[in-house]
Design an enzyme around this catalytic site. Structure first.
Site, short mmCIF file in Angstrom:
data_model
loop_
_atom_site.label_atom_id
_atom_site.label_comp_id
_atom_site.label_asym_id
_atom_site.label_seq_id
_atom_site.Cartn_x
_atom_site.Cartn_y
_atom_site.Cartn_z
N LYS A 189 -2.17 0.12 -25.23
CA LYS A 189 -2.34 0.03 -26.55
C LYS A 189 -1.24 0.08 -27.54
O LYS A 189 -0.55 -0.91 -27.12
CB LYS A 189 -3.60 0.96 -26.97
CG LYS A 189 -4.94 1.04 -26.12
CD LYS A 189 -5.86 1.82 -26.25
CE LYS A 189 -7.22 1.73 -25.48
NZ LYS A 189 -8.09 2.68 -25.41
N GLU A 235 -0.48 4.94 -0.64
CA GLU A 235 -1.41 6.04 -0.76
C GLU A 235 -0.28 7.15 -0.82
O GLU A 235 0.30 7.48 0.17
CB GLU A 235 -2.71 6.21 0.05
CG GLU A 235 -3.62 5.05 -0.39
CD GLU A 235 -5.01 5.14 0.53
OE1 GLU A 235 -4.65 6.00 1.49
OE2 GLU A 235 -5.83 4.42 0.37
N THR A 266 -3.79 5.71 -22.53
CA THR A 266 -3.58 4.24 -21.66
C THR A 266 -2.12 3.84 -22.06
O THR A 266 -1.53 4.39 -22.84
CB THR A 266 -4.61 3.53 -22.24
OG1 THR A 266 -4.30 3.55 -23.79
CG2 THR A 266 -5.99 3.72 -21.89
N ARG A 306 -2.15 -3.07 -18.46
CA ARG A 306 -3.31 -1.95 -18.49
C ARG A 306 -2.91 -0.82 -17.46
O ARG A 306 -2.45 -1.19 -16.26
CB ARG A 306 -4.30 -2.75 -18.15
CG ARG A 306 -4.75 -4.08 -18.96
CD ARG A 306 -6.11 -4.47 -18.88
NE ARG A 306 -6.86 -3.55 -19.69
CZ ARG A 306 -7.13 -3.88 -20.97
NH1 ARG A 306 -6.17 -4.80 -21.58
NH2 ARG A 306 -7.82 -3.01 -21.73
N ASP A 361 -6.14 13.15 -25.80
CA ASP A 361 -6.20 11.73 -25.21
C ASP A 361 -5.53 10.59 -26.46
O ASP A 361 -6.12 10.71 -27.28
CB ASP A 361 -7.78 11.20 -25.22
CG ASP A 361 -7.85 10.06 -24.91
OD1 ASP A 361 -6.81 9.26 -24.73
OD2 ASP A 361 -9.00 9.61 -24.11
N TYR A 408 0.95 -1.20 -0.05
CA TYR A 408 0.19 0.01 -0.04
C TYR A 408 0.76 1.42 -0.12
O TYR A 408 1.71 1.22 0.77
CB TYR A 408 -0.77 0.06 1.25
CG TYR A 408 -2.39 -0.06 0.95
CD1 TYR A 408 -2.95 1.05 0.06
CD2 TYR A 408 -3.19 -1.09 1.24
CE1 TYR A 408 -4.39 0.97 -0.18
CE2 TYR A 408 -4.53 -1.16 0.65
CZ TYR A 408 -5.10 -0.11 0.06
OH TYR A 408 -6.37 0.01 -0.45
C1 LIG Z 1 -9.06 3.19 -24.48
C2 LIG Z 1 -9.57 4.65 -24.46
C3 LIG Z 1 -9.77 4.96 -23.33
C4 LIG Z 1 -10.08 4.38 -22.10
O1 LIG Z 1 -9.34 3.42 -21.42
P1 LIG Z 1 -9.47 2.10 -20.75
O2 LIG Z 1 -8.44 1.71 -20.03
O3 LIG Z 1 -10.48 1.36 -21.31
O4 LIG Z 1 -10.63 2.90 -19.48
C5 LIG Z 1 -9.91 6.48 -23.08
N1 LIG Z 1 -9.71 7.27 -24.40
C6 LIG Z 1 -9.33 6.66 -25.62
C7 LIG Z 1 -9.26 7.65 -26.55
C8 LIG Z 1 -9.26 5.38 -25.60
O5 LIG Z 1 -8.85 4.81 -26.82
#
Ligand SMILES: *Cc1c(COP(=O)(O)O)cnc(C)c1O
Length: 449
Positions: free
Chosen positions: A227, A55, A224, A233, A198, A53
């Site tokens: 990807k 925080e 994220t 993740r 994003d 932990y």
């Molecule tokens: C995948 C994605 C997210 C969200 O990610 P999670 O890990 O699935 O919550 C947010 N914005 C965009 C543009 C994405 O492609």
């Protein structure tokens, strides 16, 4: 043997992991938001770091015993700052959606106006869609794509001048062309908005030099890590120099929104795996990978079109392709997704610009090359895969959604029975398996029979 302790402790779960490994190995994973991490990333995320932990932030925690966790989190955020050339990075968000939520609550109050690309035009749920809390807690003004599939910058500019949003999102989940960061910076500066990029989908392409970086144009960057960046993740929030100029406290506000605002203890095993992935992404081999992802996507789009399929915007600049099935009929996405699935090719149905059907029964297919490129596939394989897509989709060209919705379950059931017996799909499946065997995945992982 791998996962032998899981097998001993929980044989039922072990069987499911085994089946999922075979599914990943024997199929073409072509969902553009997926990838295969390195074993190093998996080992870090499967480590003893899950036990702790912590925080708070490095040097200021609510719990003792964090001297090594502090080093790990600092390593991850320093690597993020160096790779993306930003002065601030928070590596604690559990995933992309909570990262985006934290940005909202660091900048906005409930009821404030925000703008993002409409979900059915390629935007993300968290950019203000009505079924997401982001579309309920904030006044969401969506922008759209034009008939040709490109972002309607004129509309976005007009909406921003009219509604003066607090945040504008630039970043998409189903958009095959370069993201217009520079164009949006003018729109945001003119209307006083915070511009947030994003880059969840394209982070690996940005890191690998295959997509323009948003850093000179926006105030905040979210992404994220799982990807194209090919990590575990997780997610990160970064503030740029431009963002620090607009509000020198922006980093502090984001830190506070994550904890104590939204989250408790960070997932240290994931933070460690993010650190590994960021190091991998800074290597020359990763630049080569990112380049191959895009070359593969272009070659695949060409092959799809040569085989008679239509793609939104006639190709791609990125890792992602949208097939438009409307030349064969409306709402065929579900049939194509399932036919491809029966052949061992995993994709997802998706809306296309000017969708004539619905978000749940859309008329497109979204696919991408990050995962198959990680396996080592190149242009010659893309040429073949384009043909396999066409063969599988040809099997469902004559399908149609029944007018009466109540007939749908029975119709789909019959369709699915047909898929199981379809000889052509069996042939495509055999060719998929043959191809995947030439590009082994996770050869190191040996499981018991
Ligand atoms: C995948 C994605 C997210 C969200 O990610 P999670 O890990 O699935 O919550 C947010 N914005 C965009 C543009 C994405 O492609």
């Amino acid at each position: 043997m791998w996962y032998d302790k899981v097998r001993d402790a929980d044989p039922e779960l072990y069987e499911y992991i085994k089946s999922e490994l075979s599914r990943q190995q024997d199929g073409l994973e072509m969902i553009p938001s997926e990838n295969f991490t390195s074993i190093a990333v998996m080992q870090a995320s499967g480590s003893i770091l899950t036990n702790k932990y912590s925080e708070g932030y490095p040097g200021r925690r609510y719990y003792g015993g964090n001297e090594f966790i502090d080093k790990i989190e600092t390593l991850a955020s320093e690597r993020a700052k160096k790779l993306f050339k930003v002065p601030y990075a928070n590596v604690q968000p559990y995933s992309g959606s909570p990262a985006n939520l934290a940005v909202y609550f660091a900048i906005c109050k409930p009821g404030d106006t925000i703008m993002g690309l409409d979900l059915t035009h390629g935007g993300h749920l968290t950019h203000g869609w009505k079924t997401s809390v982001t579309g309920q807690a904030f006044r969401s003004i969506p922008y759209h794509v034009k008939k040709d599939g490109s972002i309607d910058l004129e509309e976005a500019g007009k909406l921003a001048r009219e509604h003066k949003p607090k945040i504008i999102w630039v970043g998409y989940t189903a958009y095959p062309r370069e993201f217009p960061f520079e164009e949006f910076s003018k729109i945001a500066d003119e209307s006083g908005a915070y511009l947030v990029a994003d880059i969840s989908h394209i982070a690996g392409l940005v890191a690998g030099g295959m997509h323009k970086s948003p850093v000179d144009y926006v105030h905040v960057v979210t992404t994220t890590t799982h990807k194209t960046l090919r990590g575990p993740r997780g997610a990160m929030i970064m503030v740029t120099d431009k963002g620090m100029e607009k509000d020198p406290d922006l980093g502090k506000k984001i830190d506070k929104t994550i904890i104590p605002g939204m989250q408790g203890g960070p997932h240290n095993h994931q933070t460690a795996a993010v650190a590994v992935a960021l190091l991998e992404a800074s290597k020359p081999e990763f630049r080569e990978y990112a380049g191959q992802v895009v070359r593969n996507a272009k070659a695949l789009a060409d092959s799809l079109m040569k085989n008679g399929l239509t793609t939104v915007t006639n190709g791609t600049d990125t890792h992602l392709i949208l097939i438009d099935l409307t030349p064969f009929g409306k709402g065929l996405g579900i049939f194509a997704e399932e036919a491809l699935g029966a052949a061992g090719i995993t994709v997802n149905k998706n809306t296309i610009p000017n969708e004539q059907s619905s978000a749940f029964y859309p008329s497109g297919i979204r696919l991408g090359t990050p995962a198959i490129t990680t396996r080592g596939m190149k242009e010659p394989e893309m040429e073949i895969i384009g043909g396999l897509f066409a063969e599988a989709i040809n099997q469902v060209r004559e399908e149609h959604l029944p007018e009466n919705k109540e007939e749908l379950p029975a119709y789909l059931e019959k369709f699915r029975r047909g898929l199981k017996e379809n000889q052509k799909l069996k042939e495509v499946r055999a060719r998929v398996v043959e191809m995947t065997r030439r590009f082994p995945l996770y050869r190191e992982i040996e499981l018991s029979r």
